[in-house]
Design an enzyme around this catalytic site. Structure first.
Site, PDB file in Angstrom:
ATOM      1  N   GLU A  98       0.692  -1.381   0.032  1.00  0.00           N
ATOM      2  CA  GLU A  98       0.048  -0.068  -0.003  1.00  0.00           C
ATOM      3  C   GLU A  98       0.813   1.303  -0.014  1.00  0.00           C
ATOM      4  O   GLU A  98       1.804   1.119   0.581  1.00  0.00           O
ATOM      5  CB  GLU A  98      -1.040   0.009   1.111  1.00  0.00           C
ATOM      6  CG  GLU A  98      -2.126  -0.961   0.981  1.00  0.00           C
ATOM      7  CD  GLU A  98      -2.991  -0.960   2.228  1.00  0.00           C
ATOM      8  OE1 GLU A  98      -4.450  -1.170   1.820  1.00  0.00           O
ATOM      9  OE2 GLU A  98      -2.866  -0.814   3.201  1.00  0.00           O
ATOM     10  N   CYS A 111       3.642   8.388   1.125  1.00  0.00           N
ATOM     11  CA  CYS A 111       4.132   7.551   2.193  1.00  0.00           C
ATOM     12  C   CYS A 111       4.322   6.038   1.309  1.00  0.00           C
ATOM     13  O   CYS A 111       3.380   5.620   0.978  1.00  0.00           O
ATOM     14  CB  CYS A 111       3.138   7.237   3.116  1.00  0.00           C
ATOM     15  SG  CYS A 111       3.737   6.150   4.532  1.00  0.00           S
ATOM     16  N   CYS A 118       6.082  -6.843   6.956  1.00  0.00           N
ATOM     17  CA  CYS A 118       7.201  -6.426   7.803  1.00  0.00           C
ATOM     18  C   CYS A 118       7.448  -7.301   8.899  1.00  0.00           C
ATOM     19  O   CYS A 118       6.704  -8.394   9.369  1.00  0.00           O
ATOM     20  CB  CYS A 118       6.537  -5.254   8.655  1.00  0.00           C
ATOM     21  SG  CYS A 118       7.728  -4.238   9.849  1.00  0.00           S
ATOM     22  N   CYS A 122       5.713  -4.892  15.525  1.00  0.00           N
ATOM     23  CA  CYS A 122       5.222  -3.959  16.656  1.00  0.00           C
ATOM     24  C   CYS A 122       3.829  -4.147  17.071  1.00  0.00           C
ATOM     25  O   CYS A 122       3.032  -4.001  16.209  1.00  0.00           O
ATOM     26  CB  CYS A 122       5.554  -2.580  16.363  1.00  0.00           C
ATOM     27  SG  CYS A 122       7.140  -2.144  15.645  1.00  0.00           S
ATOM     28  N   CYS A 125       0.840  -1.846  15.759  1.00  0.00           N
ATOM     29  CA  CYS A 125       0.845  -1.620  14.124  1.00  0.00           C
ATOM     30  C   CYS A 125       0.314  -2.308  13.588  1.00  0.00           C
ATOM     31  O   CYS A 125       0.485  -3.511  13.433  1.00  0.00           O
ATOM     32  CB  CYS A 125       2.417  -1.303  13.860  1.00  0.00           C
ATOM     33  SG  CYS A 125       2.619  -0.946  11.975  1.00  0.00           S
ATOM     34  N   CYS A 348      -1.417   6.358  10.094  1.00  0.00           N
ATOM     35  CA  CYS A 348      -0.233   5.774  10.534  1.00  0.00           C
ATOM     36  C   CYS A 348      -0.373   4.575  11.441  1.00  0.00           C
ATOM     37  O   CYS A 348      -1.330   4.449  12.403  1.00  0.00           O
ATOM     38  CB  CYS A 348       0.468   6.939  11.438  1.00  0.00           C
ATOM     39  SG  CYS A 348       2.258   6.193  12.137  1.00  0.00           S
TER      40      CYS A 348
END
Length: 390
Positions: A98, A111, A118, A122, A125, A348
Site C-alpha cells: 500500500e 508515504c 514487515c 510492533c 501497528c 499511521c
C-alpha cells in the site's frame, strides 16, 4: 525439444543511469542516448517508446521489442473524506503493498512502502500483523512514486514548488533499513536532478531503530531521519517494539547523536504513538526529555489509530495536549499529528495488504477446516506486452 522462450522484457523503471547506459551500449548505441532515455523515463514519465521522439526510429523499435516502462498495477484506490488517497498496488509476482498520499494545504507527502509485510511485529501497528513476505525492489519502490505522479498528472517533473507530490516519506509497510540496498538505489533515482528531481531535504526515512544501519544511512544517503520511538523506557519499548530487545534505547540514542548532518537546522524526528495507559503519562513525557538530551530533535505526537483487534486505545486529547505542553516547555517542538485517512485505514500504523503468500496460507487453512473460501488466491497475474499486470 522445448521451444526457447523470449526473455522477459526489461523494465526501465528502477534502473540507474549506469544500468541504462550499459543496456544501450549493449544495443550498440552512443553514450548520449542514455541521457535522452533517462529524460523520457524519469523526467517526462513517458511509457510509450514511439512518443520518445528524440530517439531514432530504429532505437525506439528495438526498445519496444525488449523493454517496458511499467508501474505497479493499481488494484484498488480509496479516497478519504479528508483528501487522503490510498492505493493498493500489485507487483508482477502477485504480491501487494500500500501507498498513501497525505495532502496538506498546497502540497503533500507520499508515504512509500519498502517491503511486503514487515518483520518487526510492533504490537500497535497493523502492518506488523502481516509477516514479512519479501523486500521490494528499487523499481517497485520508485514505481510507487511514479504511479502516484501518474494519478496527479505531474509529468514532466515540475521544476518549481507547484507540485502536489512534494515530499516522500519512507514510512509505509516495512522497515527501510532492512532493505537498505534497494532503498538506497531508489532514493538515488528519486533525487536525480535530471529526472524525478525530488530534493534531498524533502525525503524522510523512518526506522524503528536498526542501529548499525543508521550511521550508514546518514553518511551515504543524507536524507532526513525519523525514528519510531514510542517509549522512553526500555521495559515499555521491549513490550510494544520487540526490536528494542536487540537495540535498546541507549544504543539507539547514541546512534542518533552521531547521525551525520543532524543539527538544529536539520533535526531528527521522533515519532511517538500515544497509547492510553502505556506511554502517555506526565512521567513518560519527562523521561522522554531526559532520554533525548543532546540530540537535535523534534517530536511528532501521533494519536493511536485503531484497527480491528489492536487491543490499544487512544488517550483523550486533553492528555495528549498535556504531554505536548511538557515537551514544549522543555524547548522541543511537539505538534500533535491529527489523524489523516482513518476512514480508509490509511493513517499511521494502519497499512496492511493481503499478499499472495498470505492469501494462499489462509485459503489452505480454510480448506483444511472444511470452510468455504470466497477469497481464494488467484494465480499470479501475468504481465501483458505493455508491462501492465492483468
Amino acid at each position: 525439444m522445448s521451444i526457447p522462450q523470449n526473455p522477459a522484457p526489461v523494465n526501465l523503471v528502477g534502473l540507474s543511469r549506469e544500468e541504462i547506459a550499459t543496456l544501450l551500449r549493449e544495443m550498440g548505441e552512443k553514450p548520449f542516448r542514455a541521457k535522452q532515455l533517462w529524460h523520457w523515463v524519469y523526467h517526462r514519465g513517458e511509457t510509450d517508446f514511439s512518443a520518445m521522439t528524440t530517439l531514432g526510429t530504429p532505437l525506439r523499435t528495438k526498445l519496444a521489442e525488449t523493454c517496458v516502462v511499467a508501474r505497479p498495477h493499481v488494484v484498488r484506490e480509496q479516497r478519504s473524506e479528508d483528501g487522503t488517497r490510498k492505493w493498493l498496488l500489485r507487483f508482477p509476482d502477485g504480491n501487494e503493498a500500500e501507498t498513501v498520499y497525505i495532502p496538506e494545504d498546497d502540497r503533500g507527502a507520499l508515504c512509500v512502502s519498502s517491503q511486503v509485510g514487515c518483520t518487526l511485529t510492533c504490537r500497535f501497528c497493523h502492518t506488523g500483523t502481516q509477516l514479512l513476505v519479501r523486500n521490494l525492489t528499487a523499481h517497485e519502490i520508485v514505481g510507487q512514486f511514479m504511479a502516484a505522479r501518474d494519478a496527479y498528472g505531474e509529468w514532466p517533473s515540475p521544476t518549481d514548488e507547484s507540485r502536489q507530490l512534494s515530499n516522500i516519506v519512507l514510512m509505509g509497510m516495512g522497515e527501510p533499513l532492512y532493505n537498505y540496498d534497494n532503498v538506497a538505489k531508489a532514493i538515488g533515482i528519486l533525487l536525480d536532478n535530471e529526472g524525478i528531481a525530488v530534493s534531498r531535504r524533502r525525503i524522510t526515512l523512518s526506522t524503528s531503530g536498526v542501529v548499525p544501519m543508521i550511521r550508514r544511512c546518514g553518511a551515504e544517503l543524507g536524507v532526513n531521519l525519523a525514528v519510531s520511538l514510542h517509549a522512553a523506557r526500555d521495559e515499555i519499548r521491549d513490550e510494544i517494539m520487540p526490536i528494542n530487545r536487540k537495540y535498546p534505547l541507549a544504543e539507539l540514542m547514541a546512534a542518533c547523536r552521531e547521525y551525520p548532518g543532524a543539527s538544529n537546522a536539520r533535526r531528527i524526528t521522533f515519532e511517538y504513538v500515544m497509547l492510553k495507559g502505556v506511554n502517555d503519562s506526565e512521567a513518560d513525557a519527562r523521561a522522554l526529555i531526559k532520554l533525548v538530551e543532546g540530540v537535535p530533535c523534534k517530536f511528532n505526537l501521533i494519536p493511536f489509530n485503531p484497527w480491528p483487534g489492536s487491543g490499544f486505545e487512544c488517550p483523550p486529547i486533553r492528555h495528549i495536549e498535556r504531554f505536548a505542553n511538557i515537551l514544549f516547555e522543555a524547548g522541543y517542538t511537539a505538534p500533535i499529528r491529527m489523524p489523516r485517512g482513518r476512514d480508509i485505514l490509511a493513517a499511521c500504523g494502519q497499512l496492511r495488504s493481503d499478499s499472495l503468500r498470505e492469501r494462499a496460507s489462509l485459503h489452505k487453512a480454510r480448506l483444511a477446516a472444511g470452510e468455504a473460501d470466497d477469497h481464494a488466491p488467484a494465480a499470479a497475474p501475468l504481465a501483458d506486452a505493455s508491462g501492465a499486470v492483468a
